[in-house]
Design a protein around this motif. Structure first.
Motif: not given
Length: 224
Positions: A25-29, A36-38, A54-57, A75-77
């Protein structure tokens, strides 16, 4: 007067098999907002709340303008996976065994209150849960210690008479900052060596193994 001992439990990845749902869900969001984050990096950040993740990534120097939209997309995903959420092996039995041994069972989760309601329904152990905290209760989620400190306050427990059970290095760090011993499980995807290296007192494969090993664990009986 001696304060009541507390067993504080993380929820995602510790009691419920949700970590990879969150990672997807986070990857798609992030992808929807041109970040783009692996997926491997995203997975390693699960366990933090959105305020930390989000700060970490993406870095603290990022443009924060999309943070709320990315979080809402996650959250929706993630909600699409709610019907699939299952407890990890013997998770509810573990909570009941801890309660039977004299621990106050408390959930200390980085999930939102809305998500936590869904997770508690899937876990089906409210009969032994004395209290719960969520991301909505604090300004900083794990690895900050705030969730654990509020959880202790809600059941009038002190750090020296508490144990936190989690599945990530973020859980171990939060426990250390709160002055609470940490027992861990590998069901979130972190290896035993990583968890021990972060300061975990014990590592077990999952909730079923922890339940089987309970007599040899720091959770065997509350201290004092």
């Amino acid at each position: 007067m001696t304060k009541a001992p507390a067993a504080l439990f993380d929820v995602d990845g510790t009691l419920l098999d949700t970590v990879y749902f969150h990672a997807l869900a986070w990857w798609e969001a992030l992808r929807q907002h041109d970040r783009t984050v692996p997926t491997a990096r995203v997975h390693r950040a699960v366990g933090m709340g959105s305020d930390q993740l989000l700060g970490h990534l993406l870095g603290e120097e990022r443009d924060h303008g999309d943070d709320d939209a990315i979080t809402a997309a996650h959250d929706a995903l993630y909600a699409r996976f709610w019907p699939l959420i299952q407890p990890l092996p013997r998770a509810a039995e573990l909570l009941r065994a801890c309660a039977d041994r004299g621990w106050q069972v408390v959930l200390a989760s980085s999930a939102s209150e809305r998500e936590l309601t869904v997770l508690r329904r899937a876990l089906d152990a409210d009969d032994v849960i004395a209290a719960a905290t969520s991301a909505d209760d604090v300004s900083a989620t794990k690895p900050a210690p705030d969730l654990l400190r509020i959880a202790l306050d809600r059941v009038d427990a002190s750090p020296e008479h508490a144990v936190f059970i989690g599945d990530t290095v973020w859980d171990v760090t939060a426990a250390a900052r709160a002055g609470v011993a940490c027992v861990t499980v590998e069901s979130g995807g972190f290896a035993a060596q990583e968890l021990l290296g972060a300061g975990a007192a014990e590592v077990h494969r999952d909730t079923a193994e922890l339940l089987a090993d309970l007599d040899r664990s720091v959770l065997a009986r509350p201290a004092g």
